[in-house]
Design an enzyme around this catalytic site. Structure first.
Site, mmCIF file in Angstrom:
data_model
loop_
_atom_site.group_PDB
_atom_site.id
_atom_site.type_symbol
_atom_site.label_atom_id
_atom_site.label_comp_id
_atom_site.label_asym_id
_atom_site.label_seq_id
_atom_site.Cartn_x
_atom_site.Cartn_y
_atom_site.Cartn_z
ATOM 1 N N SER A 55 0.833 -1.193 0.000
ATOM 2 C CA SER A 55 0.000 0.000 0.000
ATOM 3 C C SER A 55 0.875 1.254 0.000
ATOM 4 O O SER A 55 1.963 1.257 0.585
ATOM 5 C CB SER A 55 -0.876 -0.019 1.248
ATOM 6 O OG SER A 55 -2.026 0.761 1.096
ATOM 7 N N PRO A 56 0.436 2.319 -0.658
ATOM 8 C CA PRO A 56 1.217 3.566 -0.618
ATOM 9 C C PRO A 56 1.249 4.136 0.792
ATOM 10 O O PRO A 56 0.208 4.353 1.402
ATOM 11 C CB PRO A 56 0.469 4.489 -1.587
ATOM 12 C CG PRO A 56 -0.907 3.913 -1.692
ATOM 13 C CD PRO A 56 -0.771 2.449 -1.485
ATOM 14 N N ALA A 79 1.912 8.606 -1.783
ATOM 15 C CA ALA A 79 1.242 9.785 -2.329
ATOM 16 C C ALA A 79 2.259 10.767 -2.888
ATOM 17 O O ALA A 79 3.093 11.293 -2.156
ATOM 18 C CB ALA A 79 0.402 10.450 -1.239
ATOM 19 N N GLN A 109 0.967 6.402 -6.721
ATOM 20 C CA GLN A 109 -0.266 7.091 -6.348
ATOM 21 C C GLN A 109 -0.033 8.591 -6.511
ATOM 22 O O GLN A 109 0.811 9.165 -5.828
ATOM 23 C CB GLN A 109 -0.630 6.780 -4.898
ATOM 24 C CG GLN A 109 -1.927 7.408 -4.421
ATOM 25 C CD GLN A 109 -2.115 7.240 -2.920
ATOM 26 O OE1 GLN A 109 -1.428 7.884 -2.127
ATOM 27 N NE2 GLN A 109 -3.031 6.373 -2.526
ATOM 28 N N TYR A 134 -8.307 14.050 1.538
ATOM 29 C CA TYR A 134 -7.511 14.897 0.656
ATOM 30 C C TYR A 134 -8.405 15.477 -0.439
ATOM 31 O O TYR A 134 -9.625 15.313 -0.409
ATOM 32 C CB TYR A 134 -6.309 14.112 0.133
ATOM 33 C CG TYR A 134 -5.414 13.629 1.255
ATOM 34 C CD1 TYR A 134 -4.959 14.520 2.232
ATOM 35 C CD2 TYR A 134 -5.065 12.292 1.384
ATOM 36 C CE1 TYR A 134 -4.164 14.087 3.285
ATOM 37 C CE2 TYR A 134 -4.275 11.850 2.434
ATOM 38 C CZ TYR A 134 -3.826 12.752 3.384
ATOM 39 O OH TYR A 134 -3.047 12.324 4.434
ATOM 40 N N ARG A 172 -8.083 5.150 -5.450
ATOM 41 C CA ARG A 172 -8.309 4.869 -4.031
ATOM 42 C C ARG A 172 -9.411 5.787 -3.533
ATOM 43 O O ARG A 172 -9.342 7.006 -3.727
ATOM 44 C CB ARG A 172 -7.044 5.063 -3.202
ATOM 45 C CG ARG A 172 -7.297 4.985 -1.691
ATOM 46 C CD ARG A 172 -6.027 4.890 -0.866
ATOM 47 N NE ARG A 172 -5.577 3.502 -0.780
ATOM 48 C CZ ARG A 172 -4.662 3.067 0.096
ATOM 49 N NH1 ARG A 172 -4.106 3.917 0.951
ATOM 50 N NH2 ARG A 172 -4.315 1.798 0.118
ATOM 51 N N LEU A 187 -5.545 -3.343 8.238
ATOM 52 C CA LEU A 187 -5.286 -4.359 9.256
ATOM 53 C C LEU A 187 -5.449 -5.774 8.705
ATOM 54 O O LEU A 187 -6.094 -6.633 9.306
ATOM 55 C CB LEU A 187 -6.173 -4.137 10.481
ATOM 56 C CG LEU A 187 -5.826 -2.916 11.339
ATOM 57 C CD1 LEU A 187 -6.719 -2.834 12.562
ATOM 58 C CD2 LEU A 187 -4.368 -2.947 11.769
ATOM 59 N N ARG A 222 1.218 -1.224 7.154
ATOM 60 C CA ARG A 222 2.070 -1.339 8.343
ATOM 61 C C ARG A 222 2.696 -2.720 8.475
ATOM 62 O O ARG A 222 3.827 -2.866 8.954
ATOM 63 C CB ARG A 222 1.273 -0.987 9.601
ATOM 64 C CG ARG A 222 0.935 0.500 9.717
ATOM 65 C CD ARG A 222 0.049 0.765 10.927
ATOM 66 N NE ARG A 222 -0.190 2.188 11.113
ATOM 67 C CZ ARG A 222 -1.142 2.881 10.489
ATOM 68 N NH1 ARG A 222 -1.933 2.278 9.619
ATOM 69 N NH2 ARG A 222 -1.291 4.177 10.716
#
Length: 354
Positions: free
Chosen positions: A22-23, A57, A99, A182, A230, A301, A324
């Protein structure tokens, strides 16, 4: 039945498995220029066996950065440093994605390990954010500048130029960041968008900025390469954006040539009550995938191999993107393959350890 380690082909690109990085913002760059940190950080995850690596990003204009230390793609000078990143990813068997983003009213933030407060416009390194309406993200942020229609179009031009530069840098997967409060998310959420012109009010008006951005990007992004978005599937508050609206948005995006929806959530409302837990955003992916008949990525998660495999096997998503967990273990895909008894792309240099 698909599984976590089954390859997937989208347009002309084949991922070696259904696992993506993931970014994740690193806040480690000066004037938007990629550097050795990004090469090592993302290169390690390619060596670690992921099928897709999405660079964090990457701002399409300087004021679109989340922090002064974000990576950018607003000038041709940013291309060559990013090309070093894609080269390392590609040489280690993964697909290099990026991204492209604009932080909108949440711009000019501090690095999270330094402060949870924004940098005010009158302070060194600070600037004023922009948004659909003069509504601050929270009381710590300044009121954003309300974008005019001509300013909206200028930012859409910047997204198009960013896509062209991403292609020149060797990326083969493009994600438009329209989540987490954003700029693009702030336009489609009724919480932050109180406009009364063609970019506010009704559902179709609120999604107009994003739809027009896709129309600006799709012609310059090659037909054989995936274009993804996304989204924040829900604002997690009463009167905010909903999963049902996300399904309808995904239907619209599919008609515009979008190939996959990366289903995240939240970020637009400060202190929203988000029910965080293992796989808590997977139901959003499931709903969008089935309701819009479009490919999805699940995030949030996802940590255990069996958990990730179950998501794919039960058709709740087509990819799983780990954040993470990939920071904790760059070799998660190789370890997951051992647990699930699947073949893994172990580099020959590492085989004696696996």
């Amino acid at each position: 039945m698909p599984h976590l380690f089954e390859p997937i082909t989208i347009r002309g690109i084949t991922l070696r498995n259904r696992i993506g990085v993931s970014p994740m913002c690193m806040y480690s760059y000066i004037d938007g220029f990629s550097n050795e940190w990004q090469i090592v950080h993302l290169g390690a995850r390619a060596v670690g066996g992921a099928g897709l690596i999405i660079a964090e990003a990457t701002a399409v204009e300087a004021r679109g950065r989340i922090s002064p230390f974000d990576v950018g793609i607003w000038s041709d000078a940013h291309i060559d440093p990013l090309a070093r990143v894609t080269s390392v990813i590609n040489k280690n068997g993964a697909i290099a994605g990026i991204q492209i983003a604009h932080a909108g009213r949440k711009a000019s933030s501090n690095r999270p390990w330094e402060s949870d407060k924004p940098i005010l416009p009158d302070k060194p390194l600070g600037w004023q954010g922009v948004g659909p309406s003069p509504i601050a993200y929270n009381e710590e942020y300044t009121v954003p500048h309300e974008l005019s229609v001509s300013e909206i179009h200028a930012i859409q031009d910047n997204f198009r130029a960013g896509a062209q530069r991403a292609l020149a840098a060797g990326f083969e997967w493009l994600e438009i960041h329209a989540a987490h409060g954003y700029l693009l998310h702030s336009f489609y959420s009724p919480i932050s968008n109180k406009r009364t012109d063609d970019y506010g009010g009704s559902f179709q008006n609120r999604i107009r900025f994003l739809i027009e951005t896709i129309r600006a990007v799709r012609p310059v992004w090659p037909e054989h390469l995936p274009l993804t978005v996304r989204i924040s599937g829900t604002d997690w508050v009463e009167g905010g954006w909903t999963v049902e609206e996300s399904v309808e948005l995904a239907r619209n995006l599919k008609l515009e040539g979008v190939d996959l929806i990366d289903c995240s959530s939240g970020g637009g409302v400060f202190n929203a009550a988000v029910p965080i837990g293992p796989g808590y955003q997977v139901p959003i992916s499931d709903a969008v995938r089935k309701g819009a008949n479009i490919l999805t990525a699940a995030v949030g998660l996802i940590t255990a191999p069996a958990q990730a495999d179950e998501i794919i096997r039960n058709n709740r998503a087509d990819l799983v993107l780990l954040g993470r967990e990939m920071l904790r273990d760059p070799y998660w895909p190789l370890h997951a393959a051992q647990v699930l008894k699947q073949p893994a792309p172990v580099p020959p240099q590492y085989r004696r350890a696996f």
